[in-house]
Design a protein around this motif. Structure first.
Motif, mmCIF file in Angstrom:
data_model
loop_
_atom_site.group_PDB
_atom_site.id
_atom_site.type_symbol
_atom_site.label_atom_id
_atom_site.label_comp_id
_atom_site.label_asym_id
_atom_site.label_seq_id
_atom_site.Cartn_x
_atom_site.Cartn_y
_atom_site.Cartn_z
ATOM 1 N N SER A 172 0.821 -1.213 0.000
ATOM 2 C CA SER A 172 0.000 0.000 0.000
ATOM 3 C C SER A 172 0.852 1.260 0.000
ATOM 4 O O SER A 172 0.585 2.210 -0.755
ATOM 5 C CB SER A 172 -0.929 0.006 1.212
ATOM 6 N N ARG A 173 1.863 1.272 0.815
ATOM 7 C CA ARG A 173 2.699 2.474 0.919
ATOM 8 C C ARG A 173 3.543 2.676 -0.334
ATOM 9 O O ARG A 173 3.781 3.823 -0.748
ATOM 10 C CB ARG A 173 3.566 2.394 2.170
ATOM 11 N N GLU A 174 3.996 1.610 -0.945
ATOM 12 C CA GLU A 174 4.769 1.731 -2.185
ATOM 13 C C GLU A 174 3.938 2.365 -3.301
ATOM 14 O O GLU A 174 4.472 3.062 -4.166
ATOM 15 C CB GLU A 174 5.274 0.361 -2.633
ATOM 16 N N ARG A 175 2.654 2.131 -3.277
ATOM 17 C CA ARG A 175 1.757 2.665 -4.311
ATOM 18 C C ARG A 175 1.070 3.954 -3.868
ATOM 19 O O ARG A 175 0.133 4.408 -4.514
ATOM 20 C CB ARG A 175 0.736 1.590 -4.684
ATOM 21 N N LYS A 176 1.536 4.499 -2.760
ATOM 22 C CA LYS A 176 1.043 5.791 -2.255
ATOM 23 C C LYS A 176 -0.426 5.754 -1.824
ATOM 24 O O LYS A 176 -1.110 6.774 -1.835
ATOM 25 C CB LYS A 176 1.239 6.902 -3.297
ATOM 26 N N TYR A 177 -0.917 4.567 -1.456
ATOM 27 C CA TYR A 177 -2.262 4.485 -0.895
ATOM 28 C C TYR A 177 -2.192 4.804 0.595
ATOM 29 O O TYR A 177 -1.180 4.540 1.249
ATOM 30 C CB TYR A 177 -2.856 3.080 -1.074
ATOM 31 N N VAL A 178 -3.264 5.335 1.110
ATOM 32 C CA VAL A 178 -3.342 5.537 2.557
ATOM 33 C C VAL A 178 -3.480 4.168 3.216
ATOM 34 O O VAL A 178 -4.302 3.347 2.794
ATOM 35 C CB VAL A 178 -4.547 6.419 2.929
ATOM 36 N N TYR A 179 -2.673 3.915 4.234
ATOM 37 C CA TYR A 179 -2.756 2.635 4.956
ATOM 38 C C TYR A 179 -3.039 2.913 6.426
ATOM 39 O O TYR A 179 -2.274 3.615 7.092
ATOM 40 C CB TYR A 179 -1.463 1.838 4.817
ATOM 41 N N LEU A 180 -4.150 2.391 6.912
ATOM 42 C CA LEU A 180 -4.533 2.583 8.313
ATOM 43 C C LEU A 180 -4.289 1.288 9.087
ATOM 44 O O LEU A 180 -5.076 0.349 9.015
ATOM 45 C CB LEU A 180 -6.008 2.994 8.397
ATOM 46 N N ASN A 181 -3.216 1.270 9.828
ATOM 47 C CA ASN A 181 -2.863 0.062 10.581
ATOM 48 C C ASN A 181 -3.457 0.123 11.991
ATOM 49 O O ASN A 181 -2.790 0.476 12.956
ATOM 50 C CB ASN A 181 -1.346 -0.095 10.652
ATOM 51 N N HIS A 182 -4.719 -0.238 12.076
ATOM 52 C CA HIS A 182 -5.414 -0.181 13.368
ATOM 53 C C HIS A 182 -4.914 -1.238 14.347
ATOM 54 O O HIS A 182 -5.283 -1.220 15.520
ATOM 55 C CB HIS A 182 -6.925 -0.324 13.172
ATOM 56 N N TRP A 183 -4.066 -2.154 13.882
ATOM 57 C CA TRP A 183 -3.482 -3.144 14.803
ATOM 58 C C TRP A 183 -2.742 -2.451 15.944
ATOM 59 O O TRP A 183 -2.615 -3.015 17.038
ATOM 60 C CB TRP A 183 -2.507 -4.050 14.045
ATOM 61 N N ASP A 184 -2.245 -1.257 15.689
ATOM 62 C CA ASP A 184 -1.520 -0.518 16.730
ATOM 63 C C ASP A 184 -2.389 -0.230 17.950
ATOM 64 O O ASP A 184 -1.870 -0.012 19.051
ATOM 65 C CB ASP A 184 -1.006 0.821 16.173
#
Length: 269
Positions: free
Chosen positions: A218-230
């Motif tokens: 996701s980050r390589e393709r510049k998409y927003v990534y919401l890692n709610h696992w945090d």
């Protein structure tokens, strides 16, 4: 004498005719003047009403802009464009059983919160749970295509990460994800993609690495990534089980953790 009387009669007749014409002309002018006056008043009235309407629209626009002023750049830009067009933003939420369509689950609660915050004039939300389907099945059956045809402005996608676990190799899963996103992009080139994983599960071995691969993609393709696992208890701890059902989907506590995380992104004060 007779000629004299005829002369007097002619003079009286001409005077009467002249007086009548003058009176008639005065009446005609009065009517025309009044008509013009009424027209002017009407035009002035329409102008005032139009000014009020424009002022109200501008006031509404400024209030809406103020509401979205503190959002992340990608969201703020989408909202601002829609506000200028006097249109609502269409947010679509798609995922597996982790993205449940049930009342009380995080998607429905997020929808309620967004409508309360921004109002129906500014945001429209569509929630779609695609249960018991792998990403391969979704693509092969074209389940996502009617949703793409709705042309959402923002897609919040949980791409079947948990349901694919142990069924499909990660490279194939990412290829399926690319296909889904591409089909949405074809329908709306200006769409904003937001990717998030399904919920964590306790004691998993390969699954955390799969989540890391999804984030990297996701980050390589510049998409927003919401890692709610945090926001969840560590996946290596037994505490995490208190947030999940026996089927490893979020229970009430799990839905609240997920919702609270997303609220910090979508609703900023």
């Amino acid at each position: 004498m007779r000629k004299f009387l005829l002369g007097v009669l002619a003079i009286v007749t001409l005077s009467t005719l002249a007086g009548g014409k003058y009176h008639w002309d005065q009446r005609v002018e009065a009517v025309q003047f009044n008509g013009q006056k009424e027209e002017v008043v009407s035009v002035q009235g329409d102008g005032e009403e139009e000014k009020k309407e424009k002022a109200e629209k501008e006031r509404k626009r400024l209030l809406q802009l103020d509401k979205v002023n503190y959002l992340p750049p990608e969201l703020k830009e989408t909202f601002k464009k829609k506000i200028e067009k006097n249109e609502s933003v269409h947010l679509m939420i798609i995922g597996s059983s982790s993205t449940s369509g049930d009342n009380g689950a995080w998607p429905k609660e997020l929808e309620k919160a967004l409508l309360d915050t921004y109002g129906q004039d500014l945001i429209k939300v569509t929630c779609k749970e695609i249960a018991e389907k792998t990403s391969q099945q979704v693509v092969k059956e074209g389940i996502h295509k009617p949703l793409a045809e709705m042309k959402p402005d923002i897609l919040l996608l949980e791409p079947f990460l948990l349901y694919d676990n142990g069924e499909i190799r990660m490279p194939e899963r990412l290829k399926n994800l690319e296909t889904i996103l591409s089909d949405f992009k074809k329908q709306n080139p200006d769409i904003t993609f937001i990717i998030q994983p399904a919920n964590p599960i306790s004691g998993a071995y390969y699954y955390p690495q799969e989540e890391a691969d999804l984030e990297k993609f996701s980050r390589e393709r510049k998409y927003v990534y919401l890692n709610h696992w945090d926001a969840w208890p560590d996946h290596r701890s037994t505490e995490l089980k208190d947030y999940l059902t026996d089927e490893n989907i979020p229970n009430e506590k799990g839905n609240k953790v997920w919702l609270d995380y997303l609220m910090k992104y979508f609703v900023r004060k």
